[in-house]
Design a protein around this motif. Sequence first.
Motif, PDB file in Angstrom:
ATOM      1  N   LEU A 165      -0.676   4.227 -12.130  1.00  0.00           N
ATOM      2  CA  LEU A 165      -1.249   2.927 -12.474  1.00  0.00           C
ATOM      3  C   LEU A 165      -0.370   2.190 -13.480  1.00  0.00           C
ATOM      4  CD1 LEU A 165      -4.980   4.034 -12.729  1.00  0.00           C
ATOM      5  CD2 LEU A 165      -4.108   2.302 -11.147  1.00  0.00           C
ATOM      6  N   GLU A 166       0.144   2.906 -14.471  1.00  0.00           N
ATOM      7  CA  GLU A 166       1.000   2.279 -15.481  1.00  0.00           C
ATOM      8  C   GLU A 166       2.290   1.747 -14.867  1.00  0.00           C
ATOM      9  OE1 GLU A 166      -0.540   4.959 -19.300  1.00  0.00           O
ATOM     10  OE2 GLU A 166       1.275   5.524 -18.210  1.00  0.00           O
ATOM     11  N   GLU A 167       2.883   2.514 -13.966  1.00  0.00           N
ATOM     12  CA  GLU A 167       4.125   2.062 -13.333  1.00  0.00           C
ATOM     13  C   GLU A 167       3.896   0.835 -12.456  1.00  0.00           C
ATOM     14  OE1 GLU A 167       5.592   5.472 -11.292  1.00  0.00           O
ATOM     15  OE2 GLU A 167       6.416   6.413 -13.110  1.00  0.00           O
ATOM     16  N   ALA A 168       2.709   0.744 -11.860  1.00  0.00           N
ATOM     17  CA  ALA A 168       2.407  -0.404 -11.005  1.00  0.00           C
ATOM     18  C   ALA A 168       1.991  -1.630 -11.810  1.00  0.00           C
ATOM     19  CB  ALA A 168       1.306  -0.033 -10.015  1.00  0.00           C
ATOM     20  N   ILE A 188       0.847  -1.189   0.000  1.00  0.00           N
ATOM     21  CA  ILE A 188       0.000   0.000   0.000  1.00  0.00           C
ATOM     22  C   ILE A 188       0.883   1.240   0.000  1.00  0.00           C
ATOM     23  CG2 ILE A 188      -1.768   1.289   1.255  1.00  0.00           C
ATOM     24  CD1 ILE A 188      -2.737  -1.377   2.390  1.00  0.00           C
ATOM     25  N   ILE A 189       0.621   2.142  -0.940  1.00  0.00           N
ATOM     26  CA  ILE A 189       1.376   3.387  -1.061  1.00  0.00           C
ATOM     27  C   ILE A 189       0.398   4.549  -0.941  1.00  0.00           C
ATOM     28  CG2 ILE A 189       2.918   4.755  -2.513  1.00  0.00           C
ATOM     29  CD1 ILE A 189       3.575   2.129  -4.007  1.00  0.00           C
ATOM     30  N   LYS A 197      -7.176   4.669  -5.164  1.00  0.00           N
ATOM     31  CA  LYS A 197      -8.329   5.387  -4.622  1.00  0.00           C
ATOM     32  C   LYS A 197      -8.016   6.867  -4.533  1.00  0.00           C
ATOM     33  CE  LYS A 197     -11.601   5.435  -0.745  1.00  0.00           C
ATOM     34  NZ  LYS A 197     -11.972   4.806   0.546  1.00  0.00           N
ATOM     35  N   ASP A 198      -8.876   7.672  -5.150  1.00  0.00           N
ATOM     36  CA  ASP A 198      -8.748   9.126  -5.132  1.00  0.00           C
ATOM     37  C   ASP A 198      -9.057   9.628  -3.721  1.00  0.00           C
ATOM     38  OD1 ASP A 198      -9.093  11.895  -5.377  1.00  0.00           O
ATOM     39  OD2 ASP A 198      -9.957  11.738  -7.377  1.00  0.00           O
ATOM     40  N   THR A 234      -4.498   6.562  -2.359  1.00  0.00           N
ATOM     41  CA  THR A 234      -4.013   5.255  -1.905  1.00  0.00           C
ATOM     42  C   THR A 234      -3.901   4.294  -3.081  1.00  0.00           C
ATOM     43  OG1 THR A 234      -5.104   5.559   0.232  1.00  0.00           O
ATOM     44  CG2 THR A 234      -4.404   3.328  -0.334  1.00  0.00           C
ATOM     45  N   LEU A 235      -2.687   3.806  -3.316  1.00  0.00           N
ATOM     46  CA  LEU A 235      -2.457   2.801  -4.356  1.00  0.00           C
ATOM     47  C   LEU A 235      -2.142   1.472  -3.679  1.00  0.00           C
ATOM     48  CD1 LEU A 235      -0.613   3.117  -7.688  1.00  0.00           C
ATOM     49  CD2 LEU A 235       0.008   1.239  -6.183  1.00  0.00           C
ATOM     50  N   THR A 236      -2.884   0.448  -4.061  1.00  0.00           N
ATOM     51  CA  THR A 236      -2.667  -0.900  -3.539  1.00  0.00           C
ATOM     52  C   THR A 236      -2.241  -1.803  -4.687  1.00  0.00           C
ATOM     53  OG1 THR A 236      -4.381  -0.560  -1.863  1.00  0.00           O
ATOM     54  CG2 THR A 236      -3.691  -2.821  -2.282  1.00  0.00           C
TER      55      THR A 236
END
Length: 336
Positions: free
Chosen positions: A112-115, A39-40, A71-72, A52-54
């Motif tokens: 999102l692309e990097e993840a 989680i970032i 999540k925005d 929040t990026l999971t």
Amino acid sequence: MIRNLLAVLALSVLAAGLSVSGPASDTTGHGPSGGQEKIIKRDFDGDGFLDTLTAMVDGGSGFGGDFVTLKDGRTGRTFAYSSWGSYGRFLRLIPFDDDLMKPENKGFRTALEEALFPGIPQGPIENSLAWLIDAYSHPVEEPEAEGNPVFSQKIRFEPRWTEGQPAPPTSYYVVTSDETLLRGYPIYQEDNPAVDSAHRQAWLVYYGENHATLEPVPAAGDVTVFQSAHGIAVSEGGRSCWLFVNDEVLTDGPAKLRWPSIKSVLLSGDLVFVHHAGVEDHLFVVDFRAGVVGRLNPEIFPASGGGFEVRDGRLFLRGGPKAGPVTFETIREGLK
């Protein structure tokens, strides 16, 4: 245990903003598995709110990929996508929300692309991917249903000749809004959105590194044939053209791209004969002038494989129930 550690390592590197190789290319034979989440929390879009990026990497011996949600922090809206798929497929097609194309959401799309595609750059479409897109954009023909006894499948493509020698493909992704491709390419990942009025473009990921090398095949004449682990290209007069790329769905390729699918290649005039190994063995014949690939009927070239040779304008096969010679005239007629 080792796979779990690899998954944690990959996600830790992602959190640090570094690049790692994505598991979907299967260059080592398997992807990390275990399903650990990372989680970032970061203001990805610069609006002053923490988003929040999971991210989770999961997979096994035949399938794998990255699962990512973002999540925005201001609106609470969540974007969720996955690159999960078979290690036997060169492509992933992932439709995404139109809103991610808005300038204010560029930070979201980049994150999102990097993840989703760690270590894989965005790039222009080169000729081997162009061949696959073209092949998937045409309906695959079943000549037997039309009374053609020679070929069981035909794939059409537009020959694209470019200056210079063909180069070994690399892995990259592009954003596409090609409606024919979006609606024609088989998408297996149900976690991703469907193509509709709110999802009119997609990430198209090409794991081209699995071609491995691209080497010339010894032959006489002005045309040089190049063979990779999964593809065929030709060069003539300082120009080159891709004419065949294996993919699991399109050509019944192997379950993993680390297993080469091209056994042997033979050039005779404007016809290229490709002994292909997937779930079963096939013999493909490519007319690279006309832009058509035909898969020989298994009654002529058996699924267990067999020898073949070309001489005096005829194709000689061994091992099938109908193993007599096939004339080039019959082959060309069947490829029309």
